[in-house]
Scaffold this motif. Structure first.
Motif, PDB file in Angstrom:
ATOM      1  N   ASP A   6       0.818  -1.202   0.000  1.00  0.00           N
ATOM      2  CA  ASP A   6       0.000   0.000   0.000  1.00  0.00           C
ATOM      3  C   ASP A   6       0.855   1.256   0.000  1.00  0.00           C
ATOM      4  N   SER A  10       0.689   4.242  -2.748  1.00  0.00           N
ATOM      5  CA  SER A  10       0.343   5.612  -2.380  1.00  0.00           C
ATOM      6  C   SER A  10       1.288   6.623  -2.998  1.00  0.00           C
ATOM      7  N   SER A  30      -8.724   3.212  -3.459  1.00  0.00           N
ATOM      8  CA  SER A  30      -8.535   4.010  -2.247  1.00  0.00           C
ATOM      9  C   SER A  30      -7.100   3.872  -1.751  1.00  0.00           C
ATOM     10  N   GLY A  31      -6.440   5.004  -1.502  1.00  0.00           N
ATOM     11  CA  GLY A  31      -5.072   5.003  -1.001  1.00  0.00           C
ATOM     12  C   GLY A  31      -4.009   5.032  -2.078  1.00  0.00           C
ATOM     13  N   ALA A  34      -1.590   9.076  -3.481  1.00  0.00           N
ATOM     14  CA  ALA A  34      -2.012  10.021  -2.452  1.00  0.00           C
ATOM     15  C   ALA A  34      -1.829  11.455  -2.933  1.00  0.00           C
ATOM     16  N   GLU A 126     -10.193  11.506   1.307  1.00  0.00           N
ATOM     17  CA  GLU A 126      -9.719  10.584   2.341  1.00  0.00           C
ATOM     18  C   GLU A 126      -8.353  10.977   2.883  1.00  0.00           C
ATOM     19  N   ASP A 127      -7.469  11.495   2.037  1.00  0.00           N
ATOM     20  CA  ASP A 127      -6.167  11.925   2.539  1.00  0.00           C
ATOM     21  C   ASP A 127      -6.318  13.017   3.590  1.00  0.00           C
ATOM     22  N   ASN A 139      -9.590   0.665   4.353  1.00  0.00           N
ATOM     23  CA  ASN A 139      -8.167   0.472   4.075  1.00  0.00           C
ATOM     24  C   ASN A 139      -7.513  -0.378   5.161  1.00  0.00           C
TER      25      ASN A 139
END
Length: 266
Positions: A6, A10, A30-31, A34, A126-127, A139
């Motif tokens: 992950d 990112s 997601s993730g 970033a 989300e960040d 996550n």
């Protein structure tokens, strides 16, 4: 190809992430990359495009349009040097509202009359939540974000009608106000939550049975918080049954060249 950490994902640029998807990386986005905005897709024939645009304008909370690719166009400002047909990890193809395929490349389904709507996604903020100490359960638990059809109806537009779809993230009770404040600064990617707490208030009978994505475990002291979701146009396609449409697979987004900060308001 899916065995990538992950932390490595990112740090990918959007161009690198899209290349990974073309090469076969298949997982929720997601993730990934970033700091860069992610987006939903709804792709329809030209004759349905006005209805989609009107549906989005009448329902801006779940359907904030970030960009449009005209009929037959496969790239644009949000994915420079990219290809909308190949650069997502997974798509859904619909005929008469029924899912007929979940390909990783829609080139074989492409037509010169297809118009692409690029719609804001809550993965974009989300960040900002993470940077303020609010964890993302999906996550942490290694699953896709849970999404639900609700009992709230969207405003109909032409041939399109359907329910509001929401995504859910559990938030510690002490941080709910922070989550509302932070996400309200991103109106182009759904903004503040539409509901906090009791899922039955949205007509969700079992929070452990999402309509899209995966269930997440609610830890003690956490409250379910629901944001409008860009899967809403897909729910309208499934209800209204147009002859043909393509979308992203829920949770498998377009990673754009735009920065998250581009959609943040003071």
């Amino acid at each position: 190809m899916n065995n990538v950490s992950d932390s490595d994902l990112s740090r990918l640029t959007p161009q690198e992430a899209r290349r990974r998807f073309r090469e076969g990386l298949l997982r929720p986005t997601s993730g990934i990359s970033a700091g860069y905005a992610q987006a939903n897709l709804i792709i329809v024939p030209r004759e349905l495009a006005f209805d989609v645009l009107l549906f989005a304008q009448l329902n801006p909370k779940p359907c904030p349009v970030l960009g449009v690719l005209d009929a037959g166009e496969t790239t644009g400002e949000l994915l420079k040097d990219g290809d909308i047909r190949t650069d997502l990890p997974q798509y859904v193809v619909y005929e008469n509202g029924q899912e007929i395929a979940r390909p990783t490349d829609v080139t074989e389904y492409w037509r010169d009359d297809l118009v692409t709507f690029i719609v804001g996604c809550s993965f974009t903020f989300e960040d900002a939540l993470l940077n303020n100490g609010i964890r993302m359960a999906h996550n942490d638990q290694g699953v896709n974000v849970p999404m639900y059809r609700t009992n709230r109806r969207c405003a109909s537009a032409g041939s399109l009608s359907g329910p509001l779809v929401v995504s859910m993230r559990p938030v510690p009770a002490s941080q709910v106000a922070d989550a509302v404040r932070i996400t309200s600064r991103y109106p182009a990617v759904h903004g503040a939550p539409v509901h906090v707490g009791n899922p039955e208030g949205l007509g969700i009978e079992d929070i452990n049975q999402p309509d899209f994505g995966d269930p997440v475990r609610l830890e003690p002291g956490h409250i379910p918080v629901f944001w409008a979701c860009g899967v809403t146009p897909q729910a309208a396609v499934m209800e209204s049954r147009p002859p043909f449409a393509i979308s992203h697979a829920p949770g498998h987004m377009l990673i754009t060249d735009a920065k998250d900060s581009d959609y943040q308001v003071p």
